[in-house]
Design a protein around this motif. Structure first.
Motif, PDB file in Angstrom:
ATOM      1  N   GLY A 111       0.779  -1.229   0.000  1.00 58.80           N
ATOM      2  CA  GLY A 111       0.000   0.000   0.000  1.00 58.80           C
ATOM      3  C   GLY A 111       0.809   1.275   0.000  1.00 58.80           C
ATOM      4  N   LEU A 112       2.126   1.181  -0.059  1.00 60.30           N
ATOM      5  CA  LEU A 112       3.008   2.345  -0.026  1.00 60.30           C
ATOM      6  C   LEU A 112       3.527   2.628  -1.427  1.00 60.30           C
ATOM      7  CD1 LEU A 112       4.292   4.362   1.988  1.00 60.30           C
ATOM      8  CD2 LEU A 112       6.226   2.783   2.177  1.00 60.30           C
ATOM      9  N   THR A 113       3.349   3.862  -1.916  1.00 57.90           N
ATOM     10  CA  THR A 113       3.819   4.191  -3.261  1.00 57.90           C
ATOM     11  C   THR A 113       5.337   4.094  -3.334  1.00 57.90           C
ATOM     12  OG1 THR A 113       4.114   6.567  -2.883  1.00 57.90           O
ATOM     13  CG2 THR A 113       1.896   5.806  -3.518  1.00 57.90           C
ATOM     14  N   TRP A 114       5.837   3.932  -4.549  1.00 57.27           N
ATOM     15  CA  TRP A 114       7.275   3.808  -4.738  1.00 57.27           C
ATOM     16  C   TRP A 114       8.002   5.081  -4.309  1.00 57.27           C
ATOM     17  CZ3 TRP A 114       9.689  -0.572  -5.231  1.00 57.27           C
ATOM     18  CH2 TRP A 114       9.014  -1.668  -5.783  1.00 57.27           C
ATOM     19  N   GLU A 115       7.441   6.243  -4.630  1.00 56.66           N
ATOM     20  CA  GLU A 115       8.088   7.495  -4.266  1.00 56.66           C
ATOM     21  C   GLU A 115       8.200   7.637  -2.753  1.00 56.66           C
ATOM     22  OE1 GLU A 115       6.961   7.706  -8.387  1.00 56.66           O
ATOM     23  OE2 GLU A 115       5.784   7.175  -6.612  1.00 56.66           O
ATOM     24  N   ARG A 116       7.131   7.321  -2.045  1.00 53.44           N
ATOM     25  CA  ARG A 116       7.164   7.444  -0.592  1.00 53.44           C
ATOM     26  C   ARG A 116       8.049   6.370   0.040  1.00 53.44           C
ATOM     27  NH1 ARG A 116       0.749   8.906  -0.546  1.00 53.44           N
ATOM     28  NH2 ARG A 116       1.032  11.166  -0.694  1.00 53.44           N
ATOM     29  N   ALA A 117       8.057   5.193  -0.548  1.00 53.80           N
ATOM     30  CA  ALA A 117       8.890   4.118  -0.004  1.00 53.80           C
ATOM     31  C   ALA A 117      10.366   4.489  -0.022  1.00 53.80           C
ATOM     32  CB  ALA A 117       8.658   2.834  -0.803  1.00 53.80           C
ATOM     33  N   ALA A 118      10.791   5.226  -1.051  1.00 48.88           N
ATOM     34  CA  ALA A 118      12.202   5.605  -1.157  1.00 48.88           C
ATOM     35  C   ALA A 118      12.635   6.536  -0.041  1.00 48.88           C
ATOM     36  CB  ALA A 118      12.457   6.265  -2.514  1.00 48.88           C
ATOM     37  N   CYS A 119      11.697   7.183   0.621  1.00 50.40           N
ATOM     38  CA  CYS A 119      12.023   8.168   1.658  1.00 50.40           C
ATOM     39  C   CYS A 119      12.127   7.569   3.056  1.00 50.40           C
ATOM     40  CB  CYS A 119      10.960   9.269   1.662  1.00 50.40           C
ATOM     41  SG  CYS A 119      10.747  10.102   0.078  1.00 50.40           S
ATOM     42  N   ILE A 120      11.748   6.334   3.212  1.00 49.17           N
ATOM     43  CA  ILE A 120      11.661   5.739   4.551  1.00 49.17           C
ATOM     44  C   ILE A 120      13.018   5.641   5.236  1.00 49.17           C
ATOM     45  CG2 ILE A 120      11.193   3.572   5.773  1.00 49.17           C
ATOM     46  CD1 ILE A 120       8.653   5.066   5.192  1.00 49.17           C
ATOM     47  N   ALA A 121      14.024   5.085   4.563  1.00 53.82           N
ATOM     48  CA  ALA A 121      15.299   4.806   5.220  1.00 53.82           C
ATOM     49  C   ALA A 121      16.085   6.061   5.547  1.00 53.82           C
ATOM     50  CB  ALA A 121      16.147   3.883   4.336  1.00 53.82           C
ATOM     51  N   GLY A 122      15.835   7.168   4.844  1.00 52.57           N
ATOM     52  CA  GLY A 122      16.563   8.401   5.079  1.00 52.57           C
ATOM     53  C   GLY A 122      15.822   9.337   6.019  1.00 52.57           C
ATOM     54  N   VAL A 123      14.909  10.146   5.471  1.00 52.03           N
ATOM     55  CA  VAL A 123      14.202  11.122   6.321  1.00 52.03           C
ATOM     56  C   VAL A 123      13.301  10.433   7.337  1.00 52.03           C
ATOM     57  CG1 VAL A 123      14.319  13.037   4.698  1.00 52.03           C
ATOM     58  CG2 VAL A 123      12.395  11.449   4.571  1.00 52.03           C
ATOM     59  N   GLY A 124      12.772   9.267   6.990  1.00 55.71           N
ATOM     60  CA  GLY A 124      11.941   8.554   7.956  1.00 55.71           C
ATOM     61  C   GLY A 124      12.715   8.192   9.202  1.00 55.71           C
ATOM     62  N   SER A 125      13.887   7.593   9.013  1.00 52.89           N
ATOM     63  CA  SER A 125      14.720   7.219  10.158  1.00 52.89           C
ATOM     64  C   SER A 125      15.188   8.438  10.933  1.00 52.89           C
ATOM     65  CB  SER A 125      15.943   6.429   9.669  1.00 52.89           C
ATOM     66  OG  SER A 125      15.565   5.191   9.131  1.00 52.89           O
ATOM     67  N   THR A 126      15.527   9.512  10.209  1.00 56.78           N
ATOM     68  CA  THR A 126      15.997  10.727  10.870  1.00 56.78           C
ATOM     69  C   THR A 126      14.901  11.326  11.750  1.00 56.78           C
ATOM     70  OG1 THR A 126      17.462  11.163   8.992  1.00 56.78           O
ATOM     71  CG2 THR A 126      17.029  12.987  10.499  1.00 56.78           C
ATOM     72  N   ALA A 127      13.695  11.408  11.207  1.00 58.10           N
ATOM     73  CA  ALA A 127      12.572  11.944  11.987  1.00 58.10           C
ATOM     74  C   ALA A 127      12.295  11.067  13.198  1.00 58.10           C
ATOM     75  CB  ALA A 127      11.338  12.048  11.099  1.00 58.10           C
ATOM     76  N   TRP A 128      12.326   9.768  13.009  1.00 57.27           N
ATOM     77  CA  TRP A 128      12.093   8.831  14.115  1.00 57.27           C
ATOM     78  C   TRP A 128      13.113   9.047  15.229  1.00 57.27           C
ATOM     79  CZ3 TRP A 128       8.399   5.097  15.097  1.00 57.27           C
ATOM     80  CH2 TRP A 128       8.686   4.191  16.111  1.00 57.27           C
ATOM     81  N   ALA A 129      14.401   9.161  14.859  1.00 58.92           N
ATOM     82  CA  ALA A 129      15.453   9.350  15.857  1.00 58.92           C
ATOM     83  C   ALA A 129      15.276  10.656  16.611  1.00 58.92           C
ATOM     84  CB  ALA A 129      16.820   9.324  15.175  1.00 58.92           C
ATOM     85  N   ALA A 130      14.911  11.723  15.886  1.00 57.24           N
ATOM     86  CA  ALA A 130      14.747  13.030  16.519  1.00 57.24           C
ATOM     87  C   ALA A 130      13.601  13.018  17.520  1.00 57.24           C
ATOM     88  CB  ALA A 130      14.512  14.091  15.447  1.00 57.24           C
ATOM     89  N   VAL A 131      12.492  12.422  17.144  1.00 50.77           N
ATOM     90  CA  VAL A 131      11.340  12.365  18.045  1.00 50.77           C
ATOM     91  C   VAL A 131      11.655  11.485  19.252  1.00 50.77           C
ATOM     92  CG1 VAL A 131       8.933  11.627  18.249  1.00 50.77           C
ATOM     93  CG2 VAL A 131       9.678  12.892  16.217  1.00 50.77           C
ATOM     94  N   GLU A 132      12.295  10.357  19.011  1.00 54.64           N
ATOM     95  CA  GLU A 132      12.680   9.489  20.136  1.00 54.64           C
ATOM     96  C   GLU A 132      13.603  10.221  21.098  1.00 54.64           C
ATOM     97  OE1 GLU A 132      12.326   5.933  21.020  1.00 54.64           O
ATOM     98  OE2 GLU A 132      10.448   6.470  20.028  1.00 54.64           O
TER      99      GLU A 132
END
Length: 308
Positions: free
Chosen positions: A114-135
């Motif tokens: 259910g995740l588009t290809w464009e959005r999937a490409a962003c998970i490992a970079g900005v996704g992880s960064t945002a997760w770390a910052a919030v944690e």
């Protein structure tokens, strides 16, 4: 022959070339992936310009790009978790902007359907960064959290993750992103001169945590507003982090397949939105980085390498 982005000297976007490269060989613990999409990140500009040559020097001709999504084309003999045809999210440092990449099996996770290809490409970079910052700042229900550059690639995800924890989120942004942030449930405050006064007026009872995604004195603003250093995280101002003793958690602190998988599942369920600013063809890589360098981006810019 497959094609890939390379640069042979430090410089601006003009040094980027799309060239033919040898098809990589697959080791026993590795996976060959046909890349579909690759996310662009501001840090790649600094690497290409030689700003980090003393720490991470280029090995010319150097590749570019890190976080991607694609389809498994071949697996090594010892790989058991993936098979040909699997859709995956992955991380290939300085190599992702290519038609094919080889990575260790531990650098991949399954892409939800259910995740588009464009959005999937962003998970490992900005996704992880945002997760770390919030944690790092641990927002609690009912607390007030400021997220700087809240319409940018990292900020827009971090703001939504903080809201999912029950926090009230104030996001700094330009005037053009006011309605966009409000639609996400984020309270916009315009950045620029007078920011501290505007934040104080928006949160008269105080600010509990502050996420700095852009530098530009945001850590000093947070300290001046009385936010405790332990509740401030910067991904953009290491000098301020040392000066004030604030946190500086970023991608390296959360870049694991487990975190990628969790974020991808959340995004696929619609729990948060990954905003795509624009998609480019591989041959448009120079223009993509010219646009990225403008920095006033809503969400992420992505290279589309091939149709899926």
């Amino acid at each position: 022959m497959p094609r890939a982005v390379r640069f042979r000297r430090y410089g601006g976007p003009e040094v980027l070339e799309v060239v033919d490269v040898d098809r990589p060989k697959v080791g026993p613990d590795e996976v060959l992936v046909d890349v579909v999409t690759v996310a662009l990140n501001p840090g790649e500009i600094a690497l290409r310009e030689g700003a980090f040559d003393d720490v991470w020097p280029a090995d010319f001709p150097e590749g570019q790009g890190n976080d991607f999504a694609g389809i498994v084309a071949e697996v090594g003999g010892d790989v058991t978790g993936f098979a040909q045809g699997d859709e995956v999210i992955g991380f290939a440092p300085r190599a992702a902007q290519a038609e094919v990449v080889v990575v260790g099996a531990g650098a991949l996770v399954a892409k939800p359907a259910g995740l588009t290809w464009e959005r999937a490409a962003c998970i490992a970079g900005v996704g992880s960064t945002a997760w770390a910052a919030v944690e790092a700042v641990q927002p609690q229900r009912g607390e007030t959290v400021v997220v700087s550059a809240a319409a940018g690639g990292v900020g827009v995800i971090a703001a939504q993750l903080a809201r999912l924890r029950g926090a009230r989120v104030i996001g700094t942004a330009g005037r053009g992103n006011v309605a966009f942030l409000r639609d996400l449930g984020v309270e916009p405050v315009e950045y620029g001169p007078g920011l501290a006064d505007r934040l104080a007026a928006a949160a008269p009872e105080g600010i509990d945590a502050y996420l700095d995604n852009v530098g530009d004195g945001n850590v000093d603003v947070a300290i001046g507003l009385g936010v405790r250093p332990v509740r401030i995280n910067t991904i953009a101002d290491p000098g301020a982090a040392r000066r004030h003793g604030v946190r500086s958690r970023a991608q390296v602190d959360a870049s694991t397949p487990e975190v990628w998988g969790h974020l991808a599942a959340m995004a696929a369920r619609g729990e948060f939105v990954i905003t795509i600013a624009e998609t480019y063809a591989l041959d448009e890589v120079r223009q993509a980085y010219r646009d990225l360098a403008e920095r006033h981006t809503r969400g992420k810019r992505v290279l589309r390498i091939r149709p899926a």
